[in-house]
Scaffold this motif. Structure first.
Motif, PDB file in Angstrom:
ATOM      1  N   ASP A 163     -31.934 -46.633 -34.730  1.00  0.00           N
ATOM      2  CA  ASP A 163     -32.557 -47.839 -35.281  1.00  0.00           C
ATOM      3  C   ASP A 163     -31.691 -49.057 -35.028  1.00  0.00           C
ATOM      4  O   ASP A 163     -32.187 -50.114 -34.630  1.00  0.00           O
ATOM      5  CB  ASP A 163     -32.794 -47.692 -36.793  1.00  0.00           C
ATOM      6  N   GLU A 164     -30.386 -48.919 -35.260  1.00  0.00           N
ATOM      7  CA  GLU A 164     -29.472 -50.043 -35.050  1.00  0.00           C
ATOM      8  C   GLU A 164     -29.458 -50.442 -33.584  1.00  0.00           C
ATOM      9  O   GLU A 164     -29.456 -51.626 -33.252  1.00  0.00           O
ATOM     10  CB  GLU A 164     -28.069 -49.679 -35.517  1.00  0.00           C
ATOM     11  N   GLN A 165     -29.442 -49.443 -32.700  1.00  0.00           N
ATOM     12  CA  GLN A 165     -29.448 -49.738 -31.266  1.00  0.00           C
ATOM     13  C   GLN A 165     -30.710 -50.491 -30.873  1.00  0.00           C
ATOM     14  O   GLN A 165     -30.656 -51.442 -30.102  1.00  0.00           O
ATOM     15  CB  GLN A 165     -29.331 -48.453 -30.450  1.00  0.00           C
ATOM     16  N   LEU A 166     -31.845 -50.053 -31.419  1.00  0.00           N
ATOM     17  CA  LEU A 166     -33.108 -50.708 -31.103  1.00  0.00           C
ATOM     18  C   LEU A 166     -33.082 -52.169 -31.518  1.00  0.00           C
ATOM     19  O   LEU A 166     -33.445 -53.052 -30.740  1.00  0.00           O
ATOM     20  CB  LEU A 166     -34.266 -49.987 -31.796  1.00  0.00           C
ATOM     21  N   PHE A 167     -32.631 -52.444 -32.733  1.00  0.00           N
ATOM     22  CA  PHE A 167     -32.655 -53.814 -33.212  1.00  0.00           C
ATOM     23  C   PHE A 167     -31.579 -54.679 -32.564  1.00  0.00           C
ATOM     24  O   PHE A 167     -31.767 -55.879 -32.391  1.00  0.00           O
ATOM     25  CB  PHE A 167     -32.631 -53.864 -34.746  1.00  0.00           C
ATOM     26  N   GLN A 168     -30.473 -54.075 -32.153  1.00  0.00           N
ATOM     27  CA  GLN A 168     -29.483 -54.822 -31.373  1.00  0.00           C
ATOM     28  C   GLN A 168     -30.070 -55.184 -30.007  1.00  0.00           C
ATOM     29  O   GLN A 168     -29.890 -56.299 -29.522  1.00  0.00           O
ATOM     30  CB  GLN A 168     -28.205 -54.005 -31.196  1.00  0.00           C
ATOM     31  N   LEU A 169     -30.788 -54.234 -29.426  1.00  0.00           N
ATOM     32  CA  LEU A 169     -31.440 -54.490 -28.142  1.00  0.00           C
ATOM     33  C   LEU A 169     -32.470 -55.606 -28.275  1.00  0.00           C
ATOM     34  O   LEU A 169     -32.494 -56.545 -27.479  1.00  0.00           O
ATOM     35  CB  LEU A 169     -32.115 -53.218 -27.620  1.00  0.00           C
ATOM     36  N   LEU A 170     -33.326 -55.511 -29.295  1.00  0.00           N
ATOM     37  CA  LEU A 170     -34.349 -56.538 -29.498  1.00  0.00           C
ATOM     38  C   LEU A 170     -33.719 -57.911 -29.708  1.00  0.00           C
ATOM     39  O   LEU A 170     -34.182 -58.906 -29.151  1.00  0.00           O
ATOM     40  CB  LEU A 170     -35.247 -56.174 -30.685  1.00  0.00           C
ATOM     41  N   SER A 171     -32.661 -57.956 -30.494  1.00  0.00           N
ATOM     42  CA  SER A 171     -31.989 -59.218 -30.753  1.00  0.00           C
ATOM     43  C   SER A 171     -31.377 -59.778 -29.465  1.00  0.00           C
ATOM     44  O   SER A 171     -31.490 -60.964 -29.168  1.00  0.00           O
ATOM     45  CB  SER A 171     -30.898 -59.019 -31.810  1.00  0.00           C
ATOM     46  N   GLY A 172     -30.760 -58.898 -28.687  1.00  0.00           N
ATOM     47  CA  GLY A 172     -30.177 -59.324 -27.409  1.00  0.00           C
ATOM     48  C   GLY A 172     -31.231 -59.832 -26.440  1.00  0.00           C
ATOM     49  O   GLY A 172     -31.037 -60.845 -25.757  1.00  0.00           O
ATOM     50  N   LEU A 173     -32.361 -59.121 -26.380  1.00  0.00           N
ATOM     51  CA  LEU A 173     -33.448 -59.545 -25.501  1.00  0.00           C
ATOM     52  C   LEU A 173     -34.004 -60.902 -25.934  1.00  0.00           C
ATOM     53  O   LEU A 173     -34.290 -61.761 -25.096  1.00  0.00           O
ATOM     54  CB  LEU A 173     -34.567 -58.508 -25.481  1.00  0.00           C
ATOM     55  N   LEU A 174     -34.131 -61.068 -27.237  1.00  0.00           N
ATOM     56  CA  LEU A 174     -34.630 -62.341 -27.754  1.00  0.00           C
ATOM     57  C   LEU A 174     -33.673 -63.469 -27.393  1.00  0.00           C
ATOM     58  O   LEU A 174     -34.107 -64.555 -26.988  1.00  0.00           O
ATOM     59  CB  LEU A 174     -34.835 -62.265 -29.268  1.00  0.00           C
ATOM     60  N   GLN A 175     -32.379 -63.222 -27.506  1.00  0.00           N
ATOM     61  CA  GLN A 175     -31.395 -64.246 -27.126  1.00  0.00           C
ATOM     62  C   GLN A 175     -31.521 -64.600 -25.645  1.00  0.00           C
ATOM     63  O   GLN A 175     -31.429 -65.768 -25.266  1.00  0.00           O
ATOM     64  CB  GLN A 175     -29.979 -63.772 -27.428  1.00  0.00           C
ATOM     65  N   GLN A 176     -31.754 -63.574 -24.812  1.00  0.00           N
ATOM     66  CA  GLN A 176     -31.934 -63.830 -23.379  1.00  0.00           C
ATOM     67  C   GLN A 176     -33.170 -64.687 -23.122  1.00  0.00           C
ATOM     68  O   GLN A 176     -33.131 -65.625 -22.326  1.00  0.00           O
ATOM     69  CB  GLN A 176     -32.054 -62.509 -22.615  1.00  0.00           C
ATOM     70  N   VAL A 177     -34.268 -64.344 -23.796  1.00  0.00           N
ATOM     71  CA  VAL A 177     -35.502 -65.116 -23.634  1.00  0.00           C
ATOM     72  C   VAL A 177     -35.267 -66.559 -24.085  1.00  0.00           C
ATOM     73  O   VAL A 177     -35.675 -67.511 -23.407  1.00  0.00           O
ATOM     74  CB  VAL A 177     -36.673 -64.487 -24.430  1.00  0.00           C
ATOM     75  N   GLU A 178     -34.595 -66.718 -25.214  1.00  0.00           N
ATOM     76  CA  GLU A 178     -34.325 -68.065 -25.730  1.00  0.00           C
ATOM     77  C   GLU A 178     -33.461 -68.866 -24.758  1.00  0.00           C
ATOM     78  O   GLU A 178     -33.706 -70.046 -24.530  1.00  0.00           O
ATOM     79  CB  GLU A 178     -33.642 -67.984 -27.105  1.00  0.00           C
ATOM     80  N   SER A 179     -32.470 -68.217 -24.166  1.00  0.00           N
ATOM     81  CA  SER A 179     -31.613 -68.949 -23.236  1.00  0.00           C
ATOM     82  C   SER A 179     -32.353 -69.280 -21.939  1.00  0.00           C
ATOM     83  O   SER A 179     -32.165 -70.354 -21.362  1.00  0.00           O
ATOM     84  CB  SER A 179     -30.321 -68.182 -22.949  1.00  0.00           C
TER      85      SER A 179
END
Length: 135
Positions: free
Chosen positions: A7-23
């Motif tokens: 679960d933690e890995q999934l949400f870290q991944l989602l957060s990282g992907l969101l940061q990439q999209v935002e950048s």
């Protein structure tokens, strides 16, 4: 990644992907970020002790509530995909990480968590070996 929990890995991944999209888009995705955080909190909730003593009718009611929550999550994901093609691309490209977490049964989750703990032990041994050889 922290603790190695799926679960933690999934949400870290989602957060990282969101940061990439935002950048990439130079746009802050406030709504999507809040949805990811809300889902993360929901997934990591610890059931109350009273949940251990439910009868079949109460269990069915709890399952209905969980199904409704999953429907809400499905709607959030679907609307995010429909509104942003990059979200669809990111979800498709990372499905091998998040699909096993979402679709796993209780026994599979335990096995998955155990295998991740074994992987962590191996990586800790490798790090220790690397550090000793460089000293």
């Amino acid at each position: 990644m922290a603790e190695g929990k799926p679960d933690e890995q999934l949400f870290q991944l989602l957060s990282g992907l969101l940061q990439q999209v935002e950048s990439l888009t130079n746009t802050e995705e406030v709504e999507l970020r809040s949805k990811i955080e809300a889902l993360g909190l929901e997934v990591t909730k610890v059931p109350s002790k009273s949940a251990q003593h439910l009868n079949e009718v109460e269990i069915a009611k709890e399952l209905d509530k969980l199904s409704a929550k999953l429907d809400d999550v499905d709607e959030m994901i679907s609307s995010a995909i429909a509104s942003d093609p990059q979200v669809q691309t990111l979800l498709s490209g990372t499905a091998d990480v998040w699909m096993p977490v979402i679709t796993a049964g209780a026994e599979e989750r335990l096995n998955f968590t155990a295998s991740l703990a074994d992987d962590d032990d191996l990586s800790n041994k490798e790090t220790t070996t690397d550090n000793t050889s460089s000293s």
